[in-house]
Design an enzyme around this catalytic site. Sequence first.
Site, PDB file in Angstrom:
ATOM      1  N   HIS A  72      52.323  40.212  39.332  1.00 39.54           N
ATOM      2  CA  HIS A  72      52.321  39.761  38.128  1.00 39.54           C
ATOM      3  C   HIS A  72      52.897  38.876  37.002  1.00 39.54           C
ATOM      4  CE1 HIS A  72      52.777  44.976  37.893  1.00 39.54           C
ATOM      5  NE2 HIS A  72      51.516  44.369  38.407  1.00 39.54           N
ATOM      6  N   HIS A  73      53.588  37.869  38.274  1.00 35.29           N
ATOM      7  CA  HIS A  73      53.766  36.750  37.605  1.00 35.29           C
ATOM      8  C   HIS A  73      52.866  36.185  36.441  1.00 35.29           C
ATOM      9  CE1 HIS A  73      50.412  34.955  40.031  1.00 35.29           C
ATOM     10  NE2 HIS A  73      50.922  33.795  39.593  1.00 35.29           N
ATOM     11  N   ARG A  74      51.875  36.259  36.324  1.00 31.25           N
ATOM     12  CA  ARG A  74      51.204  36.136  35.134  1.00 31.25           C
ATOM     13  C   ARG A  74      50.535  36.912  34.822  1.00 31.25           C
ATOM     14  NH1 ARG A  74      49.745  29.629  34.901  1.00 31.25           N
ATOM     15  NH2 ARG A  74      51.603  28.927  35.018  1.00 31.25           N
ATOM     16  N   LYS A  78      43.999  40.354  38.321  1.00 33.49           N
ATOM     17  CA  LYS A  78      42.761  39.735  37.908  1.00 33.49           C
ATOM     18  C   LYS A  78      42.089  39.846  39.529  1.00 33.49           C
ATOM     19  CE  LYS A  78      38.068  38.388  35.858  1.00 33.49           C
ATOM     20  NZ  LYS A  78      38.051  39.622  36.483  1.00 33.49           N
ATOM     21  N   LYS A 102      44.238  33.518  45.719  1.00 29.83           N
ATOM     22  CA  LYS A 102      43.269  32.269  45.794  1.00 29.83           C
ATOM     23  C   LYS A 102      43.522  31.675  43.973  1.00 29.83           C
ATOM     24  CE  LYS A 102      40.412  34.989  46.518  1.00 29.83           C
ATOM     25  NZ  LYS A 102      38.750  36.080  46.356  1.00 29.83           N
ATOM     26  N   LYS A 114      43.064  44.322  42.733  1.00 29.17           N
ATOM     27  CA  LYS A 114      41.618  44.090  43.090  1.00 29.17           C
ATOM     28  C   LYS A 114      41.361  46.339  43.354  1.00 29.17           C
ATOM     29  CE  LYS A 114      38.695  42.322  45.718  1.00 29.17           C
ATOM     30  NZ  LYS A 114      38.184  40.720  45.413  1.00 29.17           N
ATOM     31  N   SER A 373      34.881  33.962  36.293  1.00 26.48           N
ATOM     32  CA  SER A 373      35.497  34.673  35.744  1.00 26.48           C
ATOM     33  C   SER A 373      36.763  34.204  34.796  1.00 26.48           C
ATOM     34  CB  SER A 373      35.823  36.102  36.571  1.00 26.48           C
ATOM     35  OG  SER A 373      35.442  36.885  37.160  1.00 26.48           O
TER      36      SER A 373
HETATM   37  N1  GLU Z   1      35.304  39.726  43.695  1.00 23.17           N
HETATM   38  C1  GLU Z   1      36.098  38.713  43.652  1.00 23.17           C
HETATM   39  C2  GLU Z   1      36.726  38.009  44.278  1.00 23.17           C
HETATM   40  O1  GLU Z   1      37.024  38.008  45.041  1.00 23.17           O
HETATM   41  C3  GLU Z   1      35.993  38.235  42.338  1.00 23.17           C
HETATM   42  C4  GLU Z   1      36.556  38.434  41.325  1.00 23.17           C
HETATM   43  C5  GLU Z   1      36.381  38.114  39.648  1.00 23.17           C
HETATM   44  O2  GLU Z   1      36.018  37.156  39.556  1.00 23.17           O
HETATM   45  O3  GLU Z   1      37.578  38.593  39.381  1.00 23.17           O
HETATM   46  O4  GLU Z   1      37.470  36.678  44.219  1.00 23.17           O
END
Ligand code: GLU
Length: 480
Positions: A72-74, A78, A102, A114, A373
Site C-alpha cells: 500500500h505504499h502507493r 493494481k 513491476k 493480484k 493500464s
Molecule cells: N496482469 C498483468 C500483469 O501481470 C497486467 C496487470 C495490470 O494491467 O494491472 O502485469
Amino acid sequence: MSKVKKTLTFYESVENYFEKAAPHTGLERGLLDQIRVCNAVYAIRFPVEVRDKKTGALRVQVIEAYRVQHSHHRLPTKGGIRYSNHVNQDEVMALATLMSYKCAIVHVPFGGAKGGVRINPWDYDEETLEKITRRYTYELVRRNFIGPSIDVPAPDYGTGQREMAWIYDTYRTLRENELDAAGCVTGKPVNQFGIRGRTEATGRGVFYGLRQACDHAEDMKKLGLEPGIAGKKVVIQGFGNVGSYSAQIAQEEGDAVIIAVGEADGYIYNEKGINVQKLIQVKAETGSIMNYADAKKFPKEERGHVLELECDILIPAALEEVININNAKNIKAKIIAEAANGPVTSPAEEILLKKGTLIIPDVYLNAGGVTVSYFEWLKNLSHMRFGRMDKRYRAQGREDMIALIEQMTGRKAPVEIVSKFVKGADEVDLVRSGLEESMINAYNFTRNIQKEKNIDLRTAAFVNAIQLIGQDYQSMGIFP
Ligand code: GLU
C-alpha cells in the site's frame, strides 16, 4: 531418516529473489520486511450455479477465489485477475508481490495486487463465467477491495476484455454515483472506456524490452551474438495474448525469426521461420496451433522440449515455474525473455546464470501491460481520450511550418514526407510512444545498476524496485 528437501513454492522463489537483492539496497531490516510482506490477503468462497458444458445440467459449485494487495505504499493497488485451476493463495501472493516491483520499475505509481479464481475458464459457458465474474466483483466491492482509488484489477491468464467489462458493469451498478467508476478496472473494451493499444501492450512491451537488450553490443558479444534483434532465432512457449503479440511484433517490427511455438497440445518447428500472422489465424479458426501447415509437429507428450530447443531467444509466455531444477541444465537459449510471470524458479536461475544465460526478468519485461493500464486509468479519470485536445492543433502547426519553409526556399516538400510529418498523434500512437519510452528507460536504468554492482539483471531490477518503494516509506516518516 534423511530430510527430503521440498521444492520451493512460487512465493518462496520470489522471496529468494528479494533476499538476494536486499543486501545491495542499503535499507534496514525493518523497512525491508515491510516492503517484502503482503499487506492484505482476502480469501473468498462463494457458491455459484454452474452449467455442465457436456450435459447442460445445472449444479451448485463453491468457488475458491482470492485478492491479495501486496503493498500500500502507493494507491490504488493494481494487478490482474487470473482464472486457472492452479490458482491458490501462495500463487496469488507471489503474483501480487511481483506487481509491486513491476510498477516501481516502470514508474507506474501503484502498489501491487493480484486476484485469482480457481476455475478452468475453458470448462464453462459464457453465462456461467459471467455469473462467477459478477459474484467475485460483488465480493470485492462488499469488502472495499476494488475501486479507482483503492484497487484496480485488469486481465491476466484466462481473462480478457469481456471479463473486465462485466467487472466494470457490476461495479458501477453497485456504486451508481461514483464519477470515476470506469477507473475501477483496466483492460476494458475500447467502447467501454478502455484504451487503444491495451490488448497488445504486454507483448509490445516484451518486444521493446528485448530489442533494447539486444541493442547493447557489449552484452551481445558476451553471448557470442551480433547486436540487434533482427535475424535472431526465437522460440515462443505459450501462444495466448502475450505470446502471440510478442511473436508477431518481434517478427513484423524487429525482423526476428520465430522458429518454434509451443502450447499445451504440442509444438511446431520450422528453422526458416513460422509466419506468425498466419499462425494466429490458424489458431483462431481451428482452436490449435497444431493445424499450421508449414512446420514440423511434435505431440503433446513432447511439448516440454520446446523450451530446450537450440535458439538465441526463448520467450516463456504462459505460466510460472516452467523452467525449473529438472530442465534448467537442458536449456540452450542464450537469452530468456520472461514474458510470463515467474517462468524461471530461483534454483533454476542459479544454474542458468552459471551457464552465462542472459535472463530478462518478468518484473521488468512484462510490465507493458500495467504501463498501458496506467494510461487507461488516467484516461478514465480525465474522462477524455488522449490526443483529443491537441491532435489537430499540432498537425496545423506543422502544416504552417512546411508552408513557411516552402515559401522561403521556393521548393516543394515531397508529399510522402509531408503527410507523415504533418499527421498528429492518435491515442494509439501516444500509448505506444509512452510504452516505448517507459520500457527503454527502465531497461537502461536496471542495466546500469547491474553493471555498477556486478549482479544479474533480475537482482538489479529488484534492487531498483526495493529502493524506490523504500524511498516512499521513508518519505512517509514511518521509517528512518
Ligand atoms: N496482469 C498483468 C500483469 O501481470 C497486467 C496487470 C495490470 O494491467 O494491472 O502485469
